[in-house]
Design a protein around this motif. Structure first.
Motif, short mmCIF file in Angstrom:
data_model
loop_
_atom_site.label_atom_id
_atom_site.label_comp_id
_atom_site.label_asym_id
_atom_site.label_seq_id
_atom_site.Cartn_x
_atom_site.Cartn_y
_atom_site.Cartn_z
N ALA A 1 -4.13 -7.42 3.74
CA ALA A 1 -4.08 -6.14 3.01
C ALA A 1 -2.66 -5.60 2.93
N GLY A 2 -2.49 -4.25 2.93
CA GLY A 2 -1.21 -3.66 2.55
C GLY A 2 -0.14 -3.63 3.62
N GLY A 3 1.04 -3.20 3.21
CA GLY A 3 2.19 -3.10 4.09
C GLY A 3 3.41 -2.87 3.22
N TYR A 4 3.99 -1.66 3.30
CA TYR A 4 5.06 -1.26 2.37
C TYR A 4 6.21 -0.63 3.14
N ALA A 5 6.51 -1.22 4.29
CA ALA A 5 7.61 -0.67 5.09
C ALA A 5 8.90 -0.77 4.29
N ALA B 1 -0.92 -3.45 7.35
CA ALA B 1 0.29 -3.11 8.10
C ALA B 1 0.79 -1.71 7.74
N ASP B 2 0.08 -1.02 6.86
CA ASP B 2 0.62 0.24 6.34
C ASP B 2 0.30 1.53 7.11
N PRO B 3 -0.45 1.49 8.24
CA PRO B 3 -0.48 2.71 9.08
C PRO B 3 0.82 2.91 9.87
N PHE C 1 -7.70 -7.48 -0.49
CA PHE C 1 -7.57 -6.66 -1.71
C PHE C 1 -8.78 -5.74 -1.87
N HIS C 2 -8.81 -4.74 -1.01
CA HIS C 2 -10.00 -3.91 -0.82
C HIS C 2 -10.21 -2.82 -1.87
N HIS C 3 -9.23 -2.64 -2.78
CA HIS C 3 -9.43 -1.62 -3.82
C HIS C 3 -10.11 -2.17 -5.07
N CYS D 1 -8.72 -1.45 8.49
CA CYS D 1 -7.74 -0.58 9.15
C CYS D 1 -6.48 -0.39 8.31
N ASP D 2 -6.54 -0.75 7.04
CA ASP D 2 -5.44 -0.42 6.13
C ASP D 2 -5.35 1.11 6.06
N VAL D 3 -4.16 1.63 5.80
CA VAL D 3 -4.00 3.10 5.80
C VAL D 3 -4.77 3.76 4.65
N HIS D 4 -5.10 2.95 3.63
CA HIS D 4 -5.83 3.46 2.47
C HIS D 4 -7.33 3.14 2.60
N HIS D 5 -8.14 4.05 2.13
CA HIS D 5 -9.59 3.85 2.20
C HIS D 5 -10.02 2.57 1.45
#
Ligand SMILES: [Zn+2]
Length: 305
Positions: free
Chosen positions: A275-279, A234-236, A119-121, A157-161
């Motif tokens: 972290a994220g992933g919204y496929a 997973a979101d890149p 939860f990097h944000h 390496c999440d797609v978001h900074h």
């Protein structure tokens, strides 16, 4: 059995219902690892929730109190972008406990894998973008406090900074933060990491791996961490609804291999968080996270030989 433990709790689910953040992915990933026989029941360990004192190693006491007592302002809830509930708060405390445990497992076995977290944000004093508590920062701070590690590197390496992580560790020479992300994407405000790799929209496998490899190897060459925290994201993925990069399943697995192999090759333990992933299809997100665990297993076995 696997050569490392999978840290998981059924209450990782944030209980936010029908939301673009698929928090059922944790259970799906857990179940998938069992029915594909990648893992057996005994491979999973259950974390304790982090204590408030642990959380306050990375967060302001005021923010912790607001979450614990449900006294967030309307603005703070809007910024969090998920509904407030006790279950949600519990899930963040568990995710932080899970990342602490995965980090300890990494020091013991070479790899630790939290089937949650990343939860990097989350900043020290507020939450953002589905993240209330920065489990990665809490884990680094707890292990440092225990004297288990001195220096840590976060490879995000999440797609978001990784804005929250970058802000929490800004000016701290004991923690190196690397973020590789799509530049034209959330968050608008990107406080500098130790190394930021800003990528243009639509970046594909080859260019991504080249940019990551160059930056990451240079970072490892000058900073020698006792532990690496890999925010795997997973979101890149090219079919992600909130991401605008164009990585394939193979490219993402190659990314995992690059990060994990270079660290293990230098004897640096790796703690992995999701972290994220919204496929469009949650199954795809689960596949990407499951592949990361497979790569970790292969790389750990190779490193041990
Ligand atoms: Zn993301």
């Amino acid at each position: 059995m696997l050569p490392f433990r999978l840290v998981y709790h059924e209450r990782y689910d944030l209980n936010i219902g029908d939301h673009v953040f698929p928090s059922r992915k944790y259970k799906w990933l857990h179940d998938r690892m069992l029915w594909t026989r990648f893992a057996v029941k005994e491979d999973f360990v259950e974390p304790q929730p982090a204590s408030d004192a642990d959380i306050e190693l990375a967060h302001d006491a005021g923010w912790v109190r607001k979450l614990q007592t449900g006294t967030l302002t309307y603005q703070e809830i809007l910024q969090l972008e998920i509904p407030y509930s006790r279950r949600m708060v519990e899930a963040f405390w568990l995710a932080a406990g899970g990342s602490i445990l995965a980090a300890r497992q990494a020091l013991e076995c070479g790899v630790g894998y939290n089937v949650g977290g990343g939860f990097h944000h989350a900043y020290a004093d507020h939450g953002e973008g589905f993240c209330a508590i920065n489990d990665v920062a809490v884990a680094v701070r707890r292990l440092q406090r225990d004297g288990a590690i001195h220096r840590a590197m976060v490879v995000d390496c999440d797609v978001h900074h990784g804005n929250g992580t970058a802000a929490i560790f800004a000016g701290d020479p004991s923690v190196f933060t690397l973020s590789i992300h799509q530049f034209n994407n959330y968050p608008t405000d990107k406080p500098p990491s130790s190394l930021d790799i800003h990528l243009p929209d639509g970046t594909g496998d080859a260019e991504y791996l080249n940019r990551l490899g160059n930056g990451y190897r240079a970072a490892l060459g000058m900073f020698h961490p006792d532990l690496l925290l890999y925010v795997s994201g997973a979101d890149p993925y090219y079919e992600d609804q909130l991401g605008g990069l164009s990585l394939t399943f193979e490219g993402l697995a190659e990314r995992d291999r690059l990060v994990i192999r270079a660290a293990l090759g230098k004897g640096i333990p790796v703690a992995i968080v999701l972290a994220g992933g919204y496929a469009e299809s949650v199954e795809d997100t689960v596949t990407i996270h499951a592949n990361t665990a497979k790569v970790a297993k292969d790389e750990l076995e190779k490193a041990g030989k």
